[in-house]
Structures are given as C-alpha cells and as structure tokens.
Design a protein around this motif. Structure first.
Motif, PDB file in Angstrom:
ATOM      1  N   ASP A 360       0.836  -1.205   0.000  1.00  0.00           N
ATOM      2  CA  ASP A 360       0.000   0.000   0.000  1.00  0.00           C
ATOM      3  C   ASP A 360       0.870   1.255   0.000  1.00  0.00           C
ATOM      4  O   ASP A 360       0.570   2.240  -0.680  1.00  0.00           O
ATOM      5  N   ALA A 361       1.963   1.212   0.785  1.00  0.00           N
ATOM      6  CA  ALA A 361       2.889   2.355   0.808  1.00  0.00           C
ATOM      7  C   ALA A 361       3.505   2.568  -0.568  1.00  0.00           C
ATOM      8  O   ALA A 361       3.604   3.706  -1.048  1.00  0.00           O
ATOM      9  N   MET A 362       3.905   1.484  -1.223  1.00  0.00           N
ATOM     10  CA  MET A 362       4.498   1.600  -2.553  1.00  0.00           C
ATOM     11  C   MET A 362       3.496   2.094  -3.579  1.00  0.00           C
ATOM     12  O   MET A 362       3.846   2.867  -4.483  1.00  0.00           O
ATOM     13  N   ASP A 363       2.238   1.695  -3.458  1.00  0.00           N
ATOM     14  CA  ASP A 363       1.215   2.175  -4.395  1.00  0.00           C
ATOM     15  C   ASP A 363       1.078   3.693  -4.306  1.00  0.00           C
ATOM     16  O   ASP A 363       0.977   4.376  -5.331  1.00  0.00           O
ATOM     17  N   GLU A 364       1.081   4.219  -3.065  1.00  0.00           N
ATOM     18  CA  GLU A 364       0.995   5.675  -2.886  1.00  0.00           C
ATOM     19  C   GLU A 364       2.240   6.370  -3.447  1.00  0.00           C
ATOM     20  O   GLU A 364       2.152   7.384  -4.134  1.00  0.00           O
ATOM     21  N   LEU A 365       3.411   5.829  -3.126  1.00  0.00           N
ATOM     22  CA  LEU A 365       4.659   6.425  -3.608  1.00  0.00           C
ATOM     23  C   LEU A 365       4.732   6.400  -5.137  1.00  0.00           C
ATOM     24  O   LEU A 365       5.160   7.373  -5.773  1.00  0.00           O
ATOM     25  N   THR A 366       4.309   5.291  -5.724  1.00  0.00           N
ATOM     26  CA  THR A 366       4.343   5.181  -7.183  1.00  0.00           C
ATOM     27  C   THR A 366       3.410   6.204  -7.816  1.00  0.00           C
ATOM     28  O   THR A 366       3.748   6.827  -8.835  1.00  0.00           O
ATOM     29  N   GLY A 367       2.241   6.410  -7.202  1.00  0.00           N
ATOM     30  CA  GLY A 367       1.335   7.445  -7.698  1.00  0.00           C
ATOM     31  C   GLY A 367       1.975   8.828  -7.661  1.00  0.00           C
ATOM     32  O   GLY A 367       1.838   9.619  -8.603  1.00  0.00           O
ATOM     33  N   LEU A 368       2.717   9.118  -6.599  1.00  0.00           N
ATOM     34  CA  LEU A 368       3.409  10.407  -6.499  1.00  0.00           C
ATOM     35  C   LEU A 368       4.524  10.517  -7.535  1.00  0.00           C
ATOM     36  O   LEU A 368       4.735  11.584  -8.120  1.00  0.00           O
ATOM     37  N   ARG A 369       5.239   9.419  -7.759  1.00  0.00           N
ATOM     38  CA  ARG A 369       6.305   9.466  -8.771  1.00  0.00           C
ATOM     39  C   ARG A 369       5.739   9.753 -10.154  1.00  0.00           C
ATOM     40  O   ARG A 369       6.346  10.482 -10.946  1.00  0.00           O
ATOM     41  N   ILE A 370       4.569   9.235 -10.445  1.00  0.00           N
ATOM     42  CA  ILE A 370       3.941   9.451 -11.751  1.00  0.00           C
ATOM     43  C   ILE A 370       3.374  10.866 -11.859  1.00  0.00           C
ATOM     44  O   ILE A 370       3.524  11.540 -12.888  1.00  0.00           O
ATOM     45  N   ALA A 372       3.876  13.653  -9.645  1.00  0.00           N
ATOM     46  CA  ALA A 372       4.702  14.792  -9.211  1.00  0.00           C
ATOM     47  C   ALA A 372       6.159  14.365  -9.086  1.00  0.00           C
ATOM     48  O   ALA A 372       6.753  14.442  -8.012  1.00  0.00           O
ATOM     49  N   PRO A 373       6.770  13.921 -10.178  1.00  0.00           N
ATOM     50  CA  PRO A 373       8.121  13.341 -10.085  1.00  0.00           C
ATOM     51  C   PRO A 373       9.172  14.330  -9.597  1.00  0.00           C
ATOM     52  O   PRO A 373      10.034  13.971  -8.789  1.00  0.00           O
ATOM     53  N   GLU A 374       9.134  15.570 -10.073  1.00  0.00           N
ATOM     54  CA  GLU A 374      10.156  16.541  -9.682  1.00  0.00           C
ATOM     55  C   GLU A 374       9.992  16.951  -8.232  1.00  0.00           C
ATOM     56  O   GLU A 374      10.966  17.072  -7.485  1.00  0.00           O
ATOM     57  N   TRP A 375       8.752  17.161  -7.804  1.00  0.00           N
ATOM     58  CA  TRP A 375       8.480  17.500  -6.400  1.00  0.00           C
ATOM     59  C   TRP A 375       9.005  16.395  -5.487  1.00  0.00           C
ATOM     60  O   TRP A 375       9.643  16.668  -4.472  1.00  0.00           O
ATOM     61  N   LEU A 376       8.748  15.154  -5.860  1.00  0.00           N
ATOM     62  CA  LEU A 376       9.109  14.030  -5.004  1.00  0.00           C
ATOM     63  C   LEU A 376      10.613  13.945  -4.787  1.00  0.00           C
ATOM     64  O   LEU A 376      11.078  13.590  -3.696  1.00  0.00           O
ATOM     65  N   LYS A 377      11.397  14.293  -5.803  1.00  0.00           N
ATOM     66  CA  LYS A 377      12.850  14.231  -5.683  1.00  0.00           C
ATOM     67  C   LYS A 377      13.382  15.140  -4.575  1.00  0.00           C
ATOM     68  O   LYS A 377      14.447  14.892  -4.019  1.00  0.00           O
ATOM     69  N   HIS A 378      12.654  16.214  -4.276  1.00  0.00           N
ATOM     70  CA  HIS A 378      13.117  17.190  -3.285  1.00  0.00           C
ATOM     71  C   HIS A 378      12.593  16.901  -1.880  1.00  0.00           C
ATOM     72  O   HIS A 378      12.787  17.717  -0.980  1.00  0.00           O
ATOM     73  N   LEU A 385      11.448   7.208   3.838  1.00  0.00           N
ATOM     74  CA  LEU A 385      10.415   6.175   3.809  1.00  0.00           C
ATOM     75  C   LEU A 385      10.807   5.030   2.883  1.00  0.00           C
ATOM     76  O   LEU A 385      10.621   3.848   3.216  1.00  0.00           O
ATOM     77  N   MET A 386      11.367   5.380   1.718  1.00  0.00           N
ATOM     78  CA  MET A 386      11.752   4.339   0.765  1.00  0.00           C
ATOM     79  C   MET A 386      12.900   3.497   1.331  1.00  0.00           C
ATOM     80  O   MET A 386      12.927   2.265   1.169  1.00  0.00           O
ATOM     81  N   SER A 406      15.731   4.316  -7.741  1.00  0.00           N
ATOM     82  CA  SER A 406      16.502   5.032  -8.738  1.00  0.00           C
ATOM     83  C   SER A 406      16.054   6.489  -8.839  1.00  0.00           C
ATOM     84  O   SER A 406      16.882   7.411  -8.902  1.00  0.00           O
ATOM     85  N   HIS A 407      14.746   6.705  -8.832  1.00  0.00           N
ATOM     86  CA  HIS A 407      14.207   8.062  -8.953  1.00  0.00           C
ATOM     87  C   HIS A 407      14.647   8.950  -7.792  1.00  0.00           C
ATOM     88  O   HIS A 407      14.942  10.145  -7.971  1.00  0.00           O
ATOM     89  N   LEU A 408      14.723   8.367  -6.595  1.00  0.00           N
ATOM     90  CA  LEU A 408      15.075   9.150  -5.398  1.00  0.00           C
ATOM     91  C   LEU A 408      16.577   9.163  -5.124  1.00  0.00           C
ATOM     92  O   LEU A 408      17.019   9.755  -4.149  1.00  0.00           O
ATOM     93  N   GLY A 409      17.356   8.518  -6.006  1.00  0.00           N
ATOM     94  CA  GLY A 409      18.809   8.517  -5.839  1.00  0.00           C
ATOM     95  C   GLY A 409      19.292   7.659  -4.701  1.00  0.00           C
ATOM     96  O   GLY A 409      20.327   7.938  -4.085  1.00  0.00           O
ATOM     97  N   ILE A 410      18.556   6.567  -4.420  1.00  0.00           N
ATOM     98  CA  ILE A 410      18.955   5.639  -3.350  1.00  0.00           C
ATOM     99  C   ILE A 410      19.722   4.490  -3.972  1.00  0.00           C
ATOM    100  O   ILE A 410      19.232   3.835  -4.890  1.00  0.00           O
ATOM    101  N   SER A 411      20.914   4.254  -3.485  1.00  0.00           N
ATOM    102  CA  SER A 411      21.731   3.151  -4.012  1.00  0.00           C
ATOM    103  C   SER A 411      21.954   2.132  -2.919  1.00  0.00           C
ATOM    104  O   SER A 411      21.847   2.419  -1.735  1.00  0.00           O
ATOM    105  N   GLY A 412      22.302   0.914  -3.356  1.00  0.00           N
ATOM    106  CA  GLY A 412      22.624  -0.110  -2.379  1.00  0.00           C
ATOM    107  C   GLY A 412      21.406  -0.842  -1.875  1.00  0.00           C
ATOM    108  O   GLY A 412      20.287  -0.487  -2.081  1.00  0.00           O
TER     109      GLY A 412
END
Length: 412
Positions: A360-370, A372-378, A385-386, A406-412
C-alpha cells in the motif's frame, strides 16, 4: 549526528534521573535505539520529539550549537542558480557597479510574469523557475528605480516584494535556505515599506516555513504568533486574503509547536486555523494575497500531519478520507494545493509503512512518482520512507521499488 546533540540528550537524561532503559520506555523507543542515539546515531525529527516529550523539554533543547558535519561533495550545487545569486547577492565594493540597461515593463506585465512563475511552481517546473525568476527580479527592480512619484513607487514596492517572495518560495522548496532567506527578508521589508500588510504577512508565512525547515521551532512560532496578532481579522468583514493569511499563520504556529513538544499551543493554533477555514467556506487560491491554497481541506491535512509526527498510523489512515477530505467534500470544498496534498500523501505512505503494509505504501509512492516526479525528488522524507521499505524487504525488489529507488537517488 553531531556529537554535541548526543551529549545534550545524555546530559538531559541524567539530569532527569533516568536510565537509558527508563528514557526508552517513556519515549516509546527501544533501549538499543536510545543507546545508539547517545553514541551519535542518526535521528529523525519524530524521534527527537518523542525524546523531548519524555524528558519534559522543548525539542530544540536537544539540538547542538557546534559546527555541522563536513559535506563530502557540495560543489555541484554552486554551479546552479548563478543568475539568481547575481540578483539576490550582488558583489559590493567601494565603487557602485555600473548599472546595466534593462527595459522597463509595465506593472501589469510584471504582475503577469509573477503569476506565471507561480504557475511554474505549482506545476513543479523548477528548472523553468530558475530560468524565469532572475528576469522577473531584474524587471521589478528596474521598474522600481524608474518610478516617477511616491504613489507609483509604493505600488512597485509591493510588486517587487511579491517577486522576491515567489523567489523565496522556490528557493525554500529546493533547499537553498540562505538564498531563500535573502529573498524572503527583502520581500517582507519592501512590503512593509509599501505599507502592504497582507503581502508582508505572506512573506512572514514563507519565512516561518523556512525556519521550520531549519528546525528553528521557537523562532517560527513566535514570529507567526506576533504576526497573527497584528493581522487578526474581524470574521464578519474580512476579505478572503485576510482570512487566508491569518489561517496560514495559525498553521505555522501549530506546525512549530507540535514539533517543539508544545501540544497545547498546537491545539489552540489548529482551532484558529479551523475558524479561518470555516469562515472562508472552501479552498481559496489567490497568490496575490495568499502564500498557498487555504481552506477546510488544507486545515484538515495539516491536522493529520500532527498525527503522523506522533506515529499514530491508524489515526492518519482513519482521518485521511473523512470530513473535509472525503471524496464528496473535496469536490464541494476544493482540494489543497498540489504540494500540500502530496505532502499529505507522504503521511499516508508513512502510516502504511508503520503498519507493515508495504505494498500500500508503494502504491501511494508510485502514484506520487507518476504525478509529481520533480516534487518528489526534493522530499527527504520520501527517501527516508523508501529506505525503510527497502530495509524491511525480505524478498526480491519489485519493479516499482527499483524504479522508486533510482528516482530518489537511493543506491545499495
């Protein structure tokens, strides 16, 4: 975390006569967590608030006064926003710089440019903001210098103030806080000089947001309280702009108070905001008189933010589709601004994650990435959370999880 913060927490615990086990129990944390914090482990704001509550102090009492940690590589950001830096922080020497020739636009045209900048902001078009704002600032400055009488100068001071405030809004959003302070403080001063109380109050609302982002809770609360006292409207005759400004200041008071372990102040301020929202009757968006969209739904999502800070996940999910936030009510009353609504959805993500509902958390996050992608990066909270979701994931990552990391710049 700074060693000074760890020392502050340890010192306050000992002064209160508590062992690590007793502090952990009072704060609703594990003893292991408290031990790691006192050894310099990283801490989120909600954890600071819980420790402060357990210790009976303002959250700010935990913070350090020492120097910050060195940043491994911050040189990249210096290459950006050069044109804005030139406008906000020009070089000052012993001889005045030669003035450059700028075409003087009409005040009406400049106001339209400021409105267009707000449109870019709410569409999360941050690169376009960086391109257009230097010209807006230069144009309003040139028109101010060219004003031929006191009346036209007063009018242009208000317009120049609004140009600086939208610049400060953008810079705060992209976490360029020192530049944002330059823009916001200059805008407030110009609005005061123009005797434009509403525009000055809008600038204060923005400055309180900046102070909150710097964890300067007491200063944010005091500034919002003193300003709200000055602009408090008479409900029966107030304009929408006056109601919105007062209501937005109440939201800032509450946000600062709840983060600083001042629950009663937060409750009083939430009641103020609800009164202003009720008097408005529906969401109101007018960026010539408001900092953001304000109304019943905005007041409701900010109240839910308090529940999120308290880690009341069930309360967040319970209230997120009730009252002014029910689907039918949103159609009738209007929606909050995109940034307020998206921030609310991050609170819903956190609630699902706390309850272990990672899909459910991922569904909400994915909706935000679709959406408001630029807003989410900041949004640093989105990265936190991710990272929590990834840390607790026992199976292979899904495609959405890999895309989000990848979108949020999280590696590892």
């Amino acid at each position: 975390m700074s060693p000074q913060i760890s020392n502050n927490i340890r010192s306050l615990r000992r002064r209160a006569g508590l062992s690590q086990e007793e502090l952990a129990a009072a704060a609703g944390l594990s003893t292991t967590t408290v031990g790691k914090i006192e050894q310099g482990g990283s801490v989120r704001m909600e954890t600071f608030a819980r420790l402060a509550h357990a210790l009976g102090v303002d959250t700010e009492a935990l913070f350090a006064s020492g120097s910050p940690h060195p940043v491994p590589d911050d040189k990249g950001n210096g290459r950006y926003l050069l044109a804005l830096r030139r406008q906000l922080m020009p070089p000052i020497g012993l001889v005045d710089a030669t003035a450059t020739s700028v075409t003087v636009a009409s005040r009406a045209d400049l106001e339209r440019q400021i409105d267009a900048a707000h449109t870019h902001y709410h569409a999360d078009e941050y690169d376009e903001m960086a391109r257009c704002l230097p010209g807006v600032l230069a144009g309003t400055q040139a028109a101010l210098f060219a004003a031929e009488d006191d009346a036209s100068r007063q009018a242009m001071l208000s317009t120049h103030a609004r140009a600086q405030l939208v610049t400060g809004k953008y810079l705060t959003q992209v976490r360029q806080y020192d530049l944002a302070y330059q823009a916001l403080s200059a805008g407030i001063r110009d609005a005061r000089a123009a005797e434009d109380q509403i525009t000055a109050a809008v600038g204060v609302i923005g400055l309180c947001w900046l102070l909150l982002r710097q964890d300067r809770f007491s200063e944010a609360q005091e500034l919002a309280v003193t300003t709200a006292d000055v602009v408090e409207p008479r409900m029966s005759t107030a304009t929408p702009g006056q109601l919105a400004a007062w209501g937005e200041l109440a939201l800032r008071i509450a946000s600062a108070a709840v983060r600083n372990n001042r629950a009663e102040d937060a409750r009083d301020a939430r009641r103020m905001a609800a009164s202003a929202a009720s008097a408005l009757g529906r969401e109101s968006s007018n960026f010539r008189t408001h900092w953001g969209t304000f109304g019943p739904a905005t007041a409701a999502v900010k109240t839910i933010e308090d529940l999120s800070l308290k880690r009341d996940a069930r309360g967040v999910l319970r209230d997120s589709d009730q009252g002014p936030l029910a689907t039918a009510a949103l159609r009738r009353l209007g929606r909050p601004s995109p940034s307020s609504w998206n921030r609310h959805r991050l609170d819903v993500v956190r609630a699902h994650a706390l309850l272990g509902s990672h899909q459910d958390a991922m569904d909400e996050l994915t909706g935000l990435r679709i959406e408001a992608p630029e807003w989410l990066k900041h949004q640093s909270i989105a990265r936190q959370l991710m990272q929590d979701i990834l840390k607790r994931r026992r199976r292979t990552l899904t495609k959405d999880m890999r895309l989000m990391a990848s979108h949020l710049g999280i590696s590892g």
